[in-house]
Scaffold this motif. Structure first.
Motif, PDB file in Angstrom:
ATOM      1  N   ARG A   1       0.825  -1.129   0.026  1.00 20.55           N
ATOM      2  CA  ARG A   1       0.068   0.031  -0.101  1.00 20.55           C
ATOM      3  C   ARG A   1       0.904   1.290  -0.037  1.00 20.55           C
ATOM      4  NH1 ARG A   1      -4.311  -2.589   4.552  1.00 20.55           N
ATOM      5  NH2 ARG A   1      -5.763  -3.255   2.869  1.00 20.55           N
ATOM      6  N   LEU A   2       2.001   1.295   0.609  1.00 21.50           N
ATOM      7  CA  LEU A   2       2.607   2.554   0.817  1.00 21.50           C
ATOM      8  C   LEU A   2       3.024   3.131  -0.562  1.00 21.50           C
ATOM      9  CD1 LEU A   2       3.871   4.236   2.773  1.00 21.50           C
ATOM     10  CD2 LEU A   2       5.942   3.071   2.690  1.00 21.50           C
ATOM     11  N   PRO A   3       3.367   2.594  -1.700  1.00 19.59           N
ATOM     12  CA  PRO A   3       3.886   3.338  -2.790  1.00 19.59           C
ATOM     13  C   PRO A   3       2.457   4.072  -3.306  1.00 19.59           C
ATOM     14  CG  PRO A   3       4.465   1.076  -3.001  1.00 19.59           C
ATOM     15  CD  PRO A   3       3.850   0.993  -1.850  1.00 19.59           C
ATOM     16  N   PHE A   4       1.243   3.585  -3.230  1.00 22.17           N
ATOM     17  CA  PHE A   4       0.222   4.356  -3.591  1.00 22.17           C
ATOM     18  C   PHE A   4      -0.346   5.538  -2.752  1.00 22.17           C
ATOM     19  CE2 PHE A   4       0.068  -0.051  -4.992  1.00 22.17           C
ATOM     20  CZ  PHE A   4      -0.455   0.010  -6.343  1.00 22.17           C
ATOM     21  N   ILE A   5       0.262   5.544  -1.353  1.00 29.61           N
ATOM     22  CA  ILE A   5       0.004   6.620  -0.485  1.00 29.61           C
ATOM     23  C   ILE A   5       1.058   7.550  -0.965  1.00 29.61           C
ATOM     24  CG2 ILE A   5       0.183   7.355   1.738  1.00 29.61           C
ATOM     25  CD1 ILE A   5      -0.905   4.555   2.803  1.00 29.61           C
ATOM     26  N   LEU A   6       2.236   7.316  -1.310  1.00 29.75           N
ATOM     27  CA  LEU A   6       3.250   8.215  -1.771  1.00 29.75           C
ATOM     28  C   LEU A   6       2.967   8.844  -2.966  1.00 29.75           C
ATOM     29  CD1 LEU A   6       6.812   6.253  -0.775  1.00 29.75           C
ATOM     30  CD2 LEU A   6       5.376   7.889   0.350  1.00 29.75           C
ATOM     31  N   CYS A   7       2.216   8.128  -3.986  1.00 34.43           N
ATOM     32  CA  CYS A   7       1.860   8.753  -5.179  1.00 34.43           C
ATOM     33  C   CYS A   7       0.774   9.837  -4.725  1.00 34.43           C
ATOM     34  CB  CYS A   7       0.971   7.743  -6.009  1.00 34.43           C
ATOM     35  SG  CYS A   7       2.011   6.641  -7.018  1.00 34.43           S
ATOM     36  N   ALA A   8      -0.215   9.754  -3.900  1.00 36.75           N
ATOM     37  CA  ALA A   8      -1.320  10.398  -3.428  1.00 36.75           C
ATOM     38  C   ALA A   8      -0.702  11.748  -2.937  1.00 36.75           C
ATOM     39  CB  ALA A   8      -2.162   9.961  -2.388  1.00 36.75           C
ATOM     40  N   ILE A   9       0.467  11.542  -1.922  1.00 39.48           N
ATOM     41  CA  ILE A   9       1.166  12.717  -1.519  1.00 39.48           C
ATOM     42  C   ILE A   9       1.907  13.487  -2.350  1.00 39.48           C
ATOM     43  CG2 ILE A   9       3.032  13.118   0.151  1.00 39.48           C
ATOM     44  CD1 ILE A   9       2.224  10.869   1.790  1.00 39.48           C
TER      45      ILE A   9
ATOM     46  N   PRO B   1      -4.818   0.963  -9.362  1.00 34.98           N
ATOM     47  CA  PRO B   1      -4.404   1.826 -10.432  1.00 34.98           C
ATOM     48  C   PRO B   1      -4.813   3.359 -10.314  1.00 34.98           C
ATOM     49  CG  PRO B   1      -5.693   0.043 -11.523  1.00 34.98           C
ATOM     50  CD  PRO B   1      -5.657  -0.334 -10.151  1.00 34.98           C
ATOM     51  N   ASP B   2      -5.935   3.490  -9.746  1.00 32.21           N
ATOM     52  CA  ASP B   2      -6.816   4.792  -9.737  1.00 32.21           C
ATOM     53  C   ASP B   2      -5.835   5.922  -9.328  1.00 32.21           C
ATOM     54  OD1 ASP B   2      -9.811   3.966 -10.849  1.00 32.21           O
ATOM     55  OD2 ASP B   2      -8.667   2.257  -9.692  1.00 32.21           O
ATOM     56  N   MET B   3      -5.649   5.515  -8.107  1.00 32.62           N
ATOM     57  CA  MET B   3      -4.562   6.609  -7.310  1.00 32.62           C
ATOM     58  C   MET B   3      -3.366   6.969  -8.064  1.00 32.62           C
ATOM     59  SD  MET B   3      -4.620   9.068  -5.412  1.00 32.62           S
ATOM     60  CE  MET B   3      -6.007   8.689  -4.612  1.00 32.62           C
ATOM     61  N   PRO B   4      -2.496   6.215  -8.421  1.00 36.73           N
ATOM     62  CA  PRO B   4      -1.522   6.846  -9.494  1.00 36.73           C
ATOM     63  C   PRO B   4      -1.868   7.624 -10.519  1.00 36.73           C
ATOM     64  CG  PRO B   4      -0.898   4.508  -8.834  1.00 36.73           C
ATOM     65  CD  PRO B   4      -2.345   4.756  -8.273  1.00 36.73           C
ATOM     66  N   MET B   5      -3.148   7.168 -11.142  1.00 39.46           N
ATOM     67  CA  MET B   5      -3.262   7.833 -12.339  1.00 39.46           C
ATOM     68  C   MET B   5      -3.863   9.163 -12.086  1.00 39.46           C
ATOM     69  SD  MET B   5      -6.722   8.529 -14.105  1.00 39.46           S
ATOM     70  CE  MET B   5      -7.921   7.279 -13.610  1.00 39.46           C
ATOM     71  N   VAL B   6      -4.653   9.242 -11.012  1.00 45.50           N
ATOM     72  CA  VAL B   6      -5.220  10.396 -10.546  1.00 45.50           C
ATOM     73  C   VAL B   6      -4.033  11.329  -9.976  1.00 45.50           C
ATOM     74  CG1 VAL B   6      -6.824  11.422  -8.774  1.00 45.50           C
ATOM     75  CG2 VAL B   6      -7.635   9.447  -9.939  1.00 45.50           C
ATOM     76  N   ALA B   7      -3.181  11.024  -9.052  1.00 45.02           N
ATOM     77  CA  ALA B   7      -2.111  11.594  -8.836  1.00 45.02           C
ATOM     78  C   ALA B   7      -1.309  12.350  -9.792  1.00 45.02           C
ATOM     79  CB  ALA B   7      -1.039  10.869  -7.859  1.00 45.02           C
TER      80      ALA B   7
END
Length: 879
Positions: free
Chosen positions: A132-140, A181-187
């Motif tokens: 999960r952490l890589p996706f949180i880093l994308c959001a940040i 994949p939605d969060m990296p795309m949205v970030a």
């Protein structure tokens, strides 16, 4: 715009921001640097989003489905070909970025080396952190770029309000903690929009060196930062593709071709070099020749053709000389646009204008160019994250910005760096698609492009129909408090829209972003709840703009909007109290799974929803009073409280019931280990493992409660043909006992004389052998059966031990006719007597399997072991 109106705008902007638009020079005292606050933005985001991601199971099916593909990457040491293990099914529905992120995250926390040992996926909470952490880093990262843009173009208060509203929106913060994949795309979309806005609003500043390198004082500026980041991402791919296709030269396409290990990295290097003006001169040569031939065929003037001169020589002489009358890029554009010109009977004048002006390469001297390169790079990354959605949204916003604000002159003058942008997006996103096609063949194009891109958009798949109103529920429940303020925010954005100030134009771009994102995903025929996520950040930003106007006392919420907002907040509160599953359904596949409200779970989060809903309904009317700042603080506090409660209370409750980690962990805790089964494909593989072994053998596994020192162990060794992997040549059995038990390892001391059984095979293997598939190393233990289960979590948590290479490990039985299950359970070669068998299935079906078990002993010993989830249960029985 007239000269007078431009002067007026410059004067207005100068008086408000201290920036002279004519000279782009700062004339007011320098404001304090943003670096400290940027660090604070990252810190605050980490503190809010990261804690607790290890407390609950990965949510089925998306996190475990994608997680298993990433684990297979590590198992196969293959970061190109996405694989789903069951029946050689493959995986072609999503691009590769999320799998790179998960695999890298697992290795970063020290997990899943070579796919992981038996039971490792359930052994440590760090598995959830790594996934999960890589996706949180994308959001940040996306939130940080958004904050930086707002702080630069408007003010820091607006930036913090934007961070608060977007980051605390329930659907955003909860999906940020899900491996999808939605969060990296949205970030990437957020970052691309932020950089595009910076380019058009603050881009005419010349680049200032950040520092100087070496004693010669070589300047290092923003362009080097952006190109270094993009170049590192691209160079890493290129190097890996070179090594990968050398190590794995087998291709799925017919016909002979040069090795992709050579031409694919070379192509990437040329495309990357094409960003420079000199590199472009080389990259364009083949297409210039094609365009020159086309121009000659249609009798375009290339100069006078000398007597006896061939057409080819005439074309070459007049297209490759930069000092000739015509720009060589004209022939490149003609090669691309010839079908259109020919079909519609047009002329080359328009394409020549495009070549000479709109697509020209100017030296990188202004921040506008750097911002746009960053924007295009992020769009390329977004394609690797989830295909074309992010690119479509940002591309439409950019096009509408040019059209609605009349920025045709800037487009004509090449201000948008379209040529460099296209090259950068292509070299970022396309090479993996080429590599995947080379390894997977035409089936990749059929499934990925046609089924999962075009058909999802135009036809609809997965039986998810709906029209534009489909997403109103998700926006309402997903934004909750901020959705209650959305009518007022939209009304203010539409009624007070203006483009004569910088703040007005930023708000205008945000409004365009919201409209475009919502419209696109309403038009897309396939609809899942989480598909609306790209529209959430701009909608939340519009609410933040409203709060900024209230704090700045430029606006006061009308009492009617305040009453409407309170009513919406309470109505949504009522929905969530009675149907708390609405939140977790924003990012799952099936929307008919019940909340665990009945016995024995009786989980009722309604009190939390009620308190937060009432607090929001009280805080919103304060925005209509003269206590504006107090009101904004109150609303912000409620919004942040909703976010924290959602992440720290709601998700641990819901995640436990929408995941099967606990059930599968029960199996690994209670199973009995009998030894290890090793299958080598050639004696050379056995030699590699055993030639230094004396009388102790060690293997890794989840250590069950039943394991103890002195327990007998059997090491079964099988040598198969390297060319025909299912044909066995030799089989041996080594006996020993457990002498040492580690955290996740077992040491077996072989009985006297057992090791010598391997000497003939070791002598043979020392001579070398053919290269073949990797050995199979399976723990011989009580087996786990996945019965009438197709949630994908059963594959991930067991590291696919339910569908292993060995026949006795093919224990996934999806079909409800039970034919294969009955064959398996009655086959003594695969299910020997005297062992315990574990069975995981949906909770409502667990007791239905008892009557199907063979024999009195199996039925009488059947017991349900774990009911911690209302979705999945695990049982055990003896044969």
């Amino acid at each position: 715009m007239s000269t007078t109106s431009r002067d007026a705008e410059r004067a207005s902007e100068h008086s408000r921001t201290g920036i002279d638009l004519a000279t782009a020079q700062v004339v007011s005292p320098r404001r304090r640097p943003l670096a400290f606050e940027l660090a604070l933005v990252v810190l605050v985001s980490v503190v809010v989003l990261v804690p607790g991601i290890w407390k609950y199971s990965l949510v089925d099916p998306w996190e475990t489905h994608y997680g298993e593909v990433a684990r297979m990457m590590l198992q196969n040491n293959d970061w190109v070909h996405t694989e789903w293990p069951q029946d050689h099914e493959g995986f072609r529905s999503k691009p590769v970025l999320q799998f790179w992120m998960m695999a890298a995250g697992l290795r970063a926390v020290g997990a899943a080396e070579d796919g992981g040992y038996s039971g490792e996926m359930t052994d440590s909470p760090m598995i959830m952190v790594g996934i999960r952490l890589p996706f949180i880093l994308c959001a940040i990262a996306g939130l940080t770029l958004m904050w930086w843009m707002l702080a630069r173009l408007i003010n820091r208060r607006m930036a913090w309000l934007g961070l608060l509203v977007v980051g605390s929106t329930p659907i955003f913060c909860m999906i940020a903690r899900n491996a999808m994949p939605d969060m990296p795309m949205v970030a990437c979309t957020i970052g691309a929009i932020a950089l595009f806005t910076m380019a058009v609003e603050d881009g005419e500043r010349t680049m200032v060196p950040l520092w100087h390198m070496t004693k010669r004082r070589i300047p290092f500026d923003a362009r080097h930062v952006v190109l270094a980041l993009a170049g590192a991402f691209i160079a890493t791919q290129a190097i890996y593709y070179a090594v990968y296709f050398i190590a794995s030269p087998q291709l799925a396409i017919r016909g002979r071709m040069p090795s992709p290990a050579l031409w694919l990295p070379l192509l990437m290097a040329l495309l990357m070099g094409g960003l420079h003006r000199d590199g472009w001169l080389i990259l364009r040569l083949p297409l210039i020749l094609i365009g020159g031939v086309i121009a000659a065929i249609v009798n375009e003037p290339l100069g006078t053709r000398r007597p006896g001169q061939s057409l080819w020589r005439h074309v070459v002489d007049n297209t490759l000389r930069p000092w000739e009358k015509h720009s060589p890029d004209r022939y490149l554009i003609r090669a691309v646009t010839y079908p259109v010109v020919w079909a519609f009977g047009g002329s080359w004048q328009t394409s020549d204008v495009v070549a000479d002006r709109a697509l020209r390469l100017e030296p990188l001297t202004h921040m506008r160019q750097v911002y746009l390169l960053g924007c295009y790079f992020l769009l390329g990354v977004s394609v690797l994250a989830k295909g074309p959605p992010g690119l479509t949204v940002v591309g439409a916003v950019m096009a509408l910005y040019v059209i609605l604000l009349g920025r045709w002159r800037a487009l004509y003058e090449g201000a948008y760096e379209i040529k460099r942008g296209l090259l950068l997006m292509i070299v970022t996103a396309v090479p993996w698609h080429i590599a995947m096609y080379l390894k997977d063949g035409i089936r990749f194009i059929d499934e990925y492009l046609f089924t999962h891109v075009l058909n999802r958009a135009a036809v609809g798949v997965d039986n998810s129909p709906g029209t534009f109103e489909y997403y109103t529920d998700q926006i309402g429940h997903g934004m909750w408090l901020w959705a209650a303020l959305l009518p007022a925010a939209l009304a203010a954005a539409f009624l007070r829209a203006r483009t004569d100030t910088r703040e007005g134009r930023v708000k205008f771009i945000t409004l365009l972003w919201a409209i475009v994102a919502f419209s696109i995903f309403c038009l897309v025929q396939t609809k899942f709840h989480h598909y609306i996520l790209p529209a959430i950040p701009p909608l939340a930003l519009l609410v933040a703009f409203l709060l900024e106007d209230v704090v700045g006392k430029r606006e006061r919420l009308h009492p009617l909007y305040a009453a409407l907002g309170s009513g919406i907040a309470l109505l949504l509160c009522r929905d969530l109290m009675h149907e708390p599953e609405r939140w977790i359904e924003m990012f799952v596949f099936r929307y008919d799974r019940p909340w665990p409200s009945g016995e024995p779970w009786t989980i009722d989060p309604s009190d939390g929803f009620l308190v937060l809903g009432v607090a929001g309904a009280i805080a919103i009317p304060l925005l209509a009073t003269r206590f504006a700042r107090v009101a904004v603080i109150a609303v912000s506090t409620v919004g942040l409280s909703i976010c924290v409660w959602a992440l720290q209370v709601y998700m641990p409750l819901a995640g436990t019931h929408w995941g099967m980690r606990d059930a599968v962990r029960t199996y690994y805790e209670q199973r009995t280990i009998y030894g290890q089964h090793l299958v080598y494909f050639g004696a050379n593989q056995l030699y590699t493992d055993w030639h230094e072994v004396k009388d102790e053998w060690r293997f890794e596994t989840f250590v069950p409660d039943t394991l103890h020192e002195g327990q007998p162990m059997t090491i079964k060794i099988q040598v198969n043909k390297p060319t025909e992997e299912r044909i066995m040549e030799t089989e041996l059995v080594l006996l020993g006992t457990v002498t040492k038990i580690g955290d996740h390892a077992v040491t077996v001391k072989l009985a006297p004389g057992e090791r010598s059984k391997l000497d003939p095979l070791l002598a043979k293997g020392a001579k070398g052998g053919r290269r073949s598939r990797p050995p199979v190393r399976a723990v011989d233990a009580d087996r786990l059966i996945a019965w009438q289960l197709y949630w994908r979590g059963e594959n991930f948590w067991s590291a696919d031990e339910i569908f292993g290479w060995l026949p006795e490990m093919k224990t996934a039985f999806v079909k409800t006719d039970n034919v294969e299950f009955t064959k398996y359970i009655n086959d003594r070669t695969r299910t020997p007597l005297g062992r315990r068998y574990f069975l995981v299935t949906e909770a409502g079906r667990i007791n239905g399997v008892r009557s199907m078990l063979p024999g009195q002993r199996a039925q009488s010993t059947f017991e349900v072991l774990d009911t911690s989830s209302n979705k999945f249960s695990i049982a055990a029985f003896w044969l």
